[in-house]
Write a protein that holds these residues in place. Structure first.
Motif, mmCIF file in Angstrom:
data_model
loop_
_atom_site.group_PDB
_atom_site.id
_atom_site.type_symbol
_atom_site.label_atom_id
_atom_site.label_comp_id
_atom_site.label_asym_id
_atom_site.label_seq_id
_atom_site.Cartn_x
_atom_site.Cartn_y
_atom_site.Cartn_z
ATOM 1 N N TYR A 182 0.854 -1.184 0.000
ATOM 2 C CA TYR A 182 0.000 0.000 0.000
ATOM 3 C C TYR A 182 0.888 1.231 0.000
ATOM 4 N N GLY A 183 0.291 2.373 -0.310
ATOM 5 C CA GLY A 183 1.075 3.590 -0.266
ATOM 6 C C GLY A 183 0.332 4.771 -0.863
ATOM 7 N N LYS A 184 1.000 5.891 -0.881
ATOM 8 C CA LYS A 184 0.457 7.132 -1.439
ATOM 9 C C LYS A 184 1.535 7.797 -2.273
ATOM 10 N N ILE A 185 1.214 8.047 -3.538
ATOM 11 C CA ILE A 185 2.135 8.711 -4.457
ATOM 12 C C ILE A 185 1.431 9.943 -4.998
ATOM 13 N N ASN A 186 1.904 11.096 -4.570
ATOM 14 C CA ASN A 186 1.237 12.362 -4.891
ATOM 15 C C ASN A 186 -0.219 12.284 -4.427
ATOM 16 N N ASN A 187 -1.187 12.436 -5.325
ATOM 17 C CA ASN A 187 -2.588 12.396 -4.912
ATOM 18 C C ASN A 187 -3.212 11.006 -5.019
ATOM 19 N N PHE A 188 -2.425 10.028 -5.437
ATOM 20 C CA PHE A 188 -2.932 8.665 -5.578
ATOM 21 C C PHE A 188 -2.665 7.849 -4.314
ATOM 22 N N GLU A 189 -3.663 7.078 -3.908
ATOM 23 C CA GLU A 189 -3.495 6.086 -2.842
ATOM 24 C C GLU A 189 -3.797 4.719 -3.419
ATOM 25 N N TYR A 190 -3.015 3.709 -3.047
ATOM 26 C CA TYR A 190 -3.242 2.371 -3.573
ATOM 27 C C TYR A 190 -3.117 1.321 -2.471
ATOM 28 N N ARG A 191 -3.801 0.193 -2.693
ATOM 29 C CA ARG A 191 -3.640 -1.015 -1.885
ATOM 30 C C ARG A 191 -3.789 -2.198 -2.822
ATOM 31 N N ALA A 192 -2.934 -3.208 -2.686
ATOM 32 C CA ALA A 192 -2.981 -4.387 -3.553
ATOM 33 C C ALA A 192 -2.554 -5.600 -2.748
ATOM 34 N N TYR A 193 -3.395 -6.635 -2.745
ATOM 35 C CA TYR A 193 -3.124 -7.840 -1.968
ATOM 36 C C TYR A 193 -3.306 -9.093 -2.821
ATOM 37 N N ILE A 194 -2.593 -10.149 -2.453
ATOM 38 C CA ILE A 194 -2.877 -11.513 -2.888
ATOM 39 C C ILE A 194 -3.472 -12.236 -1.688
ATOM 40 N N THR A 195 -4.629 -12.877 -1.874
ATOM 41 C CA THR A 195 -5.310 -13.556 -0.766
ATOM 42 C C THR A 195 -5.746 -14.950 -1.198
ATOM 43 N N ASN A 196 -6.243 -15.713 -0.228
ATOM 44 C CA ASN A 196 -6.890 -16.967 -0.586
ATOM 45 C C ASN A 196 -8.164 -16.676 -1.373
ATOM 46 N N GLY A 197 -8.630 -17.661 -2.148
ATOM 47 C CA GLY A 197 -9.857 -17.494 -2.908
ATOM 48 C C GLY A 197 -11.087 -17.743 -2.063
ATOM 49 N N LEU A 198 -12.242 -17.787 -2.721
ATOM 50 C CA LEU A 198 -13.516 -18.015 -2.048
ATOM 51 C C LEU A 198 -13.816 -19.509 -1.984
ATOM 52 N N LYS A 199 -14.735 -19.896 -1.097
ATOM 53 C CA LYS A 199 -15.051 -21.319 -0.921
ATOM 54 C C LYS A 199 -16.511 -21.498 -0.550
ATOM 55 N N THR A 200 -17.130 -22.538 -1.101
ATOM 56 C CA THR A 200 -18.493 -22.883 -0.709
ATOM 57 C C THR A 200 -18.484 -23.586 0.641
ATOM 58 N N ASN A 201 -19.597 -23.485 1.352
ATOM 59 C CA ASN A 201 -19.767 -24.233 2.599
ATOM 60 C C ASN A 201 -21.251 -24.511 2.807
ATOM 61 N N GLU A 202 -21.607 -25.097 3.932
ATOM 62 C CA GLU A 202 -22.992 -25.514 4.149
ATOM 63 C C GLU A 202 -23.949 -24.343 4.293
ATOM 64 N N GLU A 203 -23.439 -23.111 4.533
ATOM 65 C CA GLU A 203 -24.298 -21.943 4.699
ATOM 66 C C GLU A 203 -24.409 -21.099 3.428
ATOM 67 N N THR A 204 -23.632 -21.433 2.412
ATOM 68 C CA THR A 204 -23.565 -20.586 1.227
ATOM 69 C C THR A 204 -24.922 -20.420 0.557
ATOM 70 N N GLY A 205 -25.614 -21.545 0.303
ATOM 71 C CA GLY A 205 -26.915 -21.483 -0.354
ATOM 72 C C GLY A 205 -27.953 -20.758 0.468
ATOM 73 N N GLU A 206 -27.932 -20.976 1.788
ATOM 74 C CA GLU A 206 -28.899 -20.315 2.673
ATOM 75 C C GLU A 206 -28.724 -18.802 2.658
ATOM 76 N N LYS A 207 -27.472 -18.352 2.701
ATOM 77 C CA LYS A 207 -27.212 -16.910 2.670
ATOM 78 C C LYS A 207 -27.588 -16.315 1.316
ATOM 79 N N LEU A 208 -27.333 -17.067 0.246
ATOM 80 C CA LEU A 208 -27.696 -16.580 -1.079
ATOM 81 C C LEU A 208 -29.204 -16.412 -1.201
ATOM 82 N N GLU A 209 -29.968 -17.332 -0.629
ATOM 83 C CA GLU A 209 -31.432 -17.235 -0.675
ATOM 84 C C GLU A 209 -31.945 -16.036 0.116
#
Length: 414
Positions: A182-209
């Protein structure tokens, strides 16, 4: 007379000693509880930023909110909820290397049953700030999408609850394990990450509904499957007069419990935020596409007609495309009365989103997927760190019953 002078001198010395003790006590207290400066550290809320501005030692902060809701179309009609209590704990190893964390208790208690509250670590990371232009961060981090996911302390937004779009399309308090810069260069601010991906679970469908498109896919740092990874980032440009314009995004794989890839989420969000001379104007938009939405739909469905007989019309359909936006205009009317030590915001917000703009061939869109929301209310701040709120919500799904919701809240941060 000489004795009286000695007594006066002794009393003066005693008073000075007590004053010195009080100053030492304050210094010790401030070393643990540094004063909240009200500034944001690269997009974080003021209380969450506290640890990052601390130069040495421990810092403690937090926030909380209690809600009252009246909805004549639900039973019970009236509910009161200690919605959140948050504590921030941070430590500055030195001026550049710091630890920051957020621990949350939801709904007042945790019992382990389905209807009980929740205790969760919202973020916990090590941060190294080389200079203003470049810093490194690693751990459980907030995904920098939208406005409220990072900047979510109750006195910092005007509505009683967080905007629907930033709960339904963008998961609320979305966090994953990752690292980045992350950082600030002049008037620009940025953030960039690599993270784990998304995953289905037993609550996924219920929350989607329930209309929460991605909420059930968050891994939240719990033994996160990472065979599929994600890239997320944000770029803001800071114009004069406190106008911020930016774009953020998340591109990542969707996997099952075994790490097998089901699809890919491509989410893009744009935002405009202007806070100046009593105005708080926000516009946030989201546009997302999903490849492999048919595989995701079949995976999260529990209806035997879908899972066993293969009838896709009976599956819980995961969207192939979803999008929406909201706009808010708020103004502190106390400025018209020359009241500077308190604030009274009058606001209006309009939201429009579609959780299932399109689905894979053979699948059926759920009812109520197109929603319009009208929200009007007041936010009174007797102190910059405390907010008393009241609002009215007209929740209007296109093909379902409309709801009129009345809400009150008290929120704080420190």
């Amino acid at each position: 007379m000489e004795e009286l002078k000695k007594q006066q001198a002794t009393a003066k010395e005693s008073s000075e000693v007590e004053a010195l003790k009080e100053e030492i006590r304050k210094i010790k207290l401030e070393s643990v509880m540094p004063e909240l400066e009200g500034k944001s550290y690269y997009g974080m809320g003021p209380a969450a930023s506290k640890a990052m501005f601390n130069q040495k030692g421990i810092s403690i902060g937090g926030y909380g909110e209690i809600h009252f809701t009246y909805n004549p179309d639900t039973r019970p009609r009236n509910t009161v909820d200690a919605k959140r209590l948050i504590l921030y704990f941070g430590y500055a190893f030195n001026e550049k290397l710091k630890f920051n964390s957020e621990i949350e208790w939801e709904h007042a208690f945790v019992e382990g049953k389905e209807e009980s509250g929740e205790t969760a670590v919202e973020f916990a990371y090590i941060d190294y700030n080389y200079n203003e232009k470049f810093g490194l961060r690693g751990g459980l981090v907030l995904i920098p999408v939208g406005i409220v996911n990072e900047y979510h302390e109750p006195p910092t937004f005007q509505t009683v609850d967080r905007p629907f779009l930033e709960r339904k399309l963008i998961p609320t308090t979305w966090r994953e394990i990752g690292f980045g810069a992350y950082g600030k260069i002049n008037n620009f601010e940025y953030r960039a990450y690599i993270t784990n991906g998304l995953k289905t679970n037993e609550e996924t469908g219920e929350k989607l509904e329930k209309g929460e498109v991605l909420q059930g896919f968050k891994q939240k740092g719990f033994k996160a499957a990472s065979d599929q990874i994600a890239f997320t980032g944000r770029l803001d440009y800071n114009f004069p007069y406190s106008l911020k314009v930016g774009v953020s995004g998340f591109i990542g794989g969707i996997q099952d419990e075994e790490g097998k890839k089901l699809g890919t989420l491509n989410l893009l969000s744009s935002h405009v935020w202007w806070q100046h001379e009593g105005w708080d104007v926000r516009v946030v938009g989201v546009y997302s596409t999903v490849s492999g939405s048919d595989k995701v739909s079949q995976k999260i469905s529990t209806n035997p007609a879908c899972t066993e007989l293969g009838d896709t019309t009976e599956c819980t359909a995961f969207p192939k495309k979803f999008y929406g936006y909201y706009t808010q205009v708020a103004y502190d009317v106390f400025r018209l009365l020359k009241i500077s030590d308190q604030q009274l915001y009058i606001f209006g917000m309009y939201e429009d989103y579609d959780t299932h703009a399109s689905v894979s061939e053979g699948f059926v869109k759920p009812s109520g997927h197109k929603v319009q929301i009208y929200n009007f209310g007041l936010s009174y701040k007797p102190h910059p760190l405390i907010a008393l709120k009241a609002d009215y919500v007209r929740f209007a799904p296109k093909d379902e019953k409309k709801q009129n919701i009345y809400r009150l809240a008290i929120g704080w941060m420190f």
